[in-house]
Motif scaffolding. Structure first.
Motif, PDB file in Angstrom:
ATOM      1  N   GLU A  17      -2.704  10.729  45.663  1.00  0.00           N
ATOM      2  CA  GLU A  17      -2.584  11.386  44.359  1.00  0.00           C
ATOM      3  C   GLU A  17      -1.138  11.608  43.906  1.00  0.00           C
ATOM      4  O   GLU A  17      -0.914  12.188  42.851  1.00  0.00           O
ATOM      5  CB  GLU A  17      -3.338  12.708  44.351  1.00  0.00           C
ATOM      6  CG  GLU A  17      -2.735  13.796  45.186  1.00  0.00           C
ATOM      7  CD  GLU A  17      -3.528  15.103  45.094  1.00  0.00           C
ATOM      8  OE1 GLU A  17      -3.002  16.111  45.563  1.00  0.00           O
ATOM      9  OE2 GLU A  17      -4.640  15.104  44.566  1.00  0.00           O
ATOM     10  N   ARG A  18      -0.165  11.117  44.654  1.00  0.00           N
ATOM     11  CA  ARG A  18       1.241  11.349  44.290  1.00  0.00           C
ATOM     12  C   ARG A  18       1.810  10.270  43.373  1.00  0.00           C
ATOM     13  O   ARG A  18       3.013  10.138  43.239  1.00  0.00           O
ATOM     14  CB  ARG A  18       2.082  11.443  45.561  1.00  0.00           C
ATOM     15  CG  ARG A  18       1.702  12.613  46.466  1.00  0.00           C
ATOM     16  CD  ARG A  18       2.400  12.533  47.797  1.00  0.00           C
ATOM     17  NE  ARG A  18       1.962  11.332  48.506  1.00  0.00           N
ATOM     18  CZ  ARG A  18       2.484  10.919  49.659  1.00  0.00           C
ATOM     19  NH1 ARG A  18       3.448  11.605  50.239  1.00  0.00           N
ATOM     20  NH2 ARG A  18       2.031   9.834  50.248  1.00  0.00           N
ATOM     21  N   LEU A  21       4.784  10.819  40.947  1.00  0.00           N
ATOM     22  CA  LEU A  21       6.063  11.285  41.473  1.00  0.00           C
ATOM     23  C   LEU A  21       7.079  10.166  41.642  1.00  0.00           C
ATOM     24  O   LEU A  21       8.211  10.418  42.066  1.00  0.00           O
ATOM     25  CB  LEU A  21       5.848  12.012  42.810  1.00  0.00           C
ATOM     26  CG  LEU A  21       4.960  13.258  42.734  1.00  0.00           C
ATOM     27  CD1 LEU A  21       4.811  13.884  44.105  1.00  0.00           C
ATOM     28  CD2 LEU A  21       5.512  14.267  41.734  1.00  0.00           C
ATOM     29  N   PRO A  31      10.630  14.112  39.973  1.00  0.00           N
ATOM     30  CA  PRO A  31       9.568  14.673  40.829  1.00  0.00           C
ATOM     31  C   PRO A  31       9.486  16.192  40.739  1.00  0.00           C
ATOM     32  O   PRO A  31       8.399  16.753  40.642  1.00  0.00           O
ATOM     33  CB  PRO A  31       9.950  14.208  42.237  1.00  0.00           C
ATOM     34  CG  PRO A  31      10.778  12.985  42.011  1.00  0.00           C
ATOM     35  CD  PRO A  31      11.542  13.253  40.751  1.00  0.00           C
ATOM     36  N   ALA A  32      10.629  16.871  40.768  1.00  0.00           N
ATOM     37  CA  ALA A  32      10.630  18.332  40.711  1.00  0.00           C
ATOM     38  C   ALA A  32      10.103  18.816  39.361  1.00  0.00           C
ATOM     39  O   ALA A  32       9.313  19.766  39.296  1.00  0.00           O
ATOM     40  CB  ALA A  32      12.036  18.878  40.964  1.00  0.00           C
ATOM     41  N   TYR A  34       8.080  17.243  37.302  1.00  0.00           N
ATOM     42  CA  TYR A  34       6.640  16.987  37.207  1.00  0.00           C
ATOM     43  C   TYR A  34       5.856  18.013  38.018  1.00  0.00           C
ATOM     44  O   TYR A  34       4.846  18.544  37.561  1.00  0.00           O
ATOM     45  CB  TYR A  34       6.313  15.558  37.650  1.00  0.00           C
ATOM     46  CG  TYR A  34       4.872  15.208  37.390  1.00  0.00           C
ATOM     47  CD1 TYR A  34       4.461  14.852  36.110  1.00  0.00           C
ATOM     48  CD2 TYR A  34       3.917  15.278  38.396  1.00  0.00           C
ATOM     49  CE1 TYR A  34       3.126  14.562  35.839  1.00  0.00           C
ATOM     50  CE2 TYR A  34       2.590  14.982  38.138  1.00  0.00           C
ATOM     51  CZ  TYR A  34       2.201  14.632  36.863  1.00  0.00           C
ATOM     52  OH  TYR A  34       0.884  14.356  36.603  1.00  0.00           O
ATOM     53  N   ARG A  35       6.352  18.306  39.228  1.00  0.00           N
ATOM     54  CA  ARG A  35       5.662  19.290  40.066  1.00  0.00           C
ATOM     55  C   ARG A  35       5.680  20.672  39.415  1.00  0.00           C
ATOM     56  O   ARG A  35       4.708  21.423  39.513  1.00  0.00           O
ATOM     57  CB  ARG A  35       6.304  19.345  41.446  1.00  0.00           C
ATOM     58  CG  ARG A  35       5.880  18.183  42.313  1.00  0.00           C
ATOM     59  CD  ARG A  35       6.009  18.522  43.783  1.00  0.00           C
ATOM     60  NE  ARG A  35       5.260  17.560  44.555  1.00  0.00           N
ATOM     61  CZ  ARG A  35       5.765  16.844  45.553  1.00  0.00           C
ATOM     62  NH1 ARG A  35       7.004  16.998  45.901  1.00  0.00           N
ATOM     63  NH2 ARG A  35       5.014  15.987  46.191  1.00  0.00           N
ATOM     64  N   GLN A  36       6.790  21.042  38.763  1.00  0.00           N
ATOM     65  CA  GLN A  36       6.843  22.336  38.067  1.00  0.00           C
ATOM     66  C   GLN A  36       5.782  22.410  36.976  1.00  0.00           C
ATOM     67  O   GLN A  36       5.125  23.435  36.803  1.00  0.00           O
ATOM     68  CB  GLN A  36       8.231  22.559  37.466  1.00  0.00           C
ATOM     69  CG  GLN A  36       9.286  22.919  38.490  1.00  0.00           C
ATOM     70  CD  GLN A  36      10.680  22.932  37.891  1.00  0.00           C
ATOM     71  OE1 GLN A  36      10.891  22.519  36.752  1.00  0.00           O
ATOM     72  NE2 GLN A  36      11.650  23.391  38.671  1.00  0.00           N
ATOM     73  N   ILE A  38       2.959  20.655  36.859  1.00  0.00           N
ATOM     74  CA  ILE A  38       1.620  20.612  37.454  1.00  0.00           C
ATOM     75  C   ILE A  38       1.293  21.888  38.212  1.00  0.00           C
ATOM     76  O   ILE A  38       0.167  22.373  38.181  1.00  0.00           O
ATOM     77  CB  ILE A  38       1.489  19.372  38.369  1.00  0.00           C
ATOM     78  CG1 ILE A  38       1.594  18.099  37.540  1.00  0.00           C
ATOM     79  CG2 ILE A  38       0.199  19.386  39.158  1.00  0.00           C
ATOM     80  CD1 ILE A  38       0.637  18.025  36.370  1.00  0.00           C
ATOM     81  N   ASP A  39       2.283  22.443  38.906  1.00  0.00           N
ATOM     82  CA  ASP A  39       2.020  23.602  39.765  1.00  0.00           C
ATOM     83  C   ASP A  39       2.432  24.936  39.152  1.00  0.00           C
ATOM     84  O   ASP A  39       1.986  25.975  39.608  1.00  0.00           O
ATOM     85  CB  ASP A  39       2.768  23.450  41.103  1.00  0.00           C
ATOM     86  CG  ASP A  39       2.317  22.235  41.882  1.00  0.00           C
ATOM     87  OD1 ASP A  39       1.167  21.814  41.696  1.00  0.00           O
ATOM     88  OD2 ASP A  39       3.126  21.706  42.668  1.00  0.00           O
ATOM     89  N   ALA A  44      -0.805  22.319  33.005  1.00  0.00           N
ATOM     90  CA  ALA A  44      -1.614  21.382  33.796  1.00  0.00           C
ATOM     91  C   ALA A  44      -3.106  21.661  33.627  1.00  0.00           C
ATOM     92  O   ALA A  44      -3.898  20.733  33.449  1.00  0.00           O
ATOM     93  CB  ALA A  44      -1.226  21.446  35.261  1.00  0.00           C
TER      94      ALA A  44
END
Length: 197
Positions: A17-18, A21, A31-32, A34-36, A38-39, A44
């Motif tokens: 699922e990455r 990234l 990556p950071a 996108y993660r911010q 999503i998380d 999201a």
């Protein structure tokens, strides 16, 4: 009990699922960032519920990274065409002679890019996504899939395979059969056990 159908989760069950990234050239913080997204906030969830679009998510990412939103959209689409599927799991999908569905908490880019890029609608009888059904509940998605699949009438005979224990427990609480995916070896053994039960 004889199985009536297999209900597959997608991310980290059928495929890594990455995929989103992968680095965006010229934007080291992708990556950071996108993660911010999503998380870190409700964007999201709104995206996965169909209340926000890829264009809106791209705008938010572009703002954080200082790049053109068009570049972000192009990158997201490219990432969505470059997935890594788990080969032994996909081999299992090919040999199971039962109706099979994907039930996934996912967003518009999944349906618009991933599904056609990998011809998933030719491999699975139905694909049920959270953004189209406006629910984050995996059990709700499983019930919708059952309603679309021929012969899927008993939750206890409809096996959900999912890497998240919370989803497994939610489906079991409704009387569904479920297996928590932790790797291909255990999955093959479990499916063989369900198959012969």
């Amino acid at each position: 009990m004889k199985l009536q159908t297999i209900l597959w989760d997608f991310g980290d069950t059928l495929a890594d699922e990455r995929w989103m990234l992968a680095p965006l050239p010229g934007a080291a913080g992708w990556p950071a960032a996108y993660r911010q997204i999503i998380d870190g906030d409700d964007l999201a969830d709104r995206w996965n519920l169909g209340l926000a679009t890829m264009a809106e998510v791209a705008e938010a990412l572009a703002l954080r990274l200082g790049v053109n939103p068009r570049r972000v959209i192009d990158h997201m689409r490219a990432c969505s065409r470059d997935l890594v599927f788990f080969p032994r799991v996909m081999d299992l999908v090919k040999v199971i002679e039962l109706p099979q569905a994907i039930v996934t908490v996912n967003c518009d880019v999944f349906s618009d890019v991933v599904v056609p890029a990998y011809s998933l609608n030719e491999r699975f009888e139905t694909i049920v996504t959270s953004w189209e059904e406006a629910t984050l509940s995996k059990a709700d998605l499983c019930d919708i899939a059952m309603a679309r699949l021929p012969g899927a009438t008993d939750r206890g005979a409809c096996l959900l395979i999912d890497n998240k224990l919370a989803n497994v427990l939610e489906w079991r609480a409704r009387g569904g059969a479920a297996f928590c995916f932790e790797g291909a070896d255990a999955l093959v053994a479990a499916v063989n056990l369900f198959w012969t039960a």
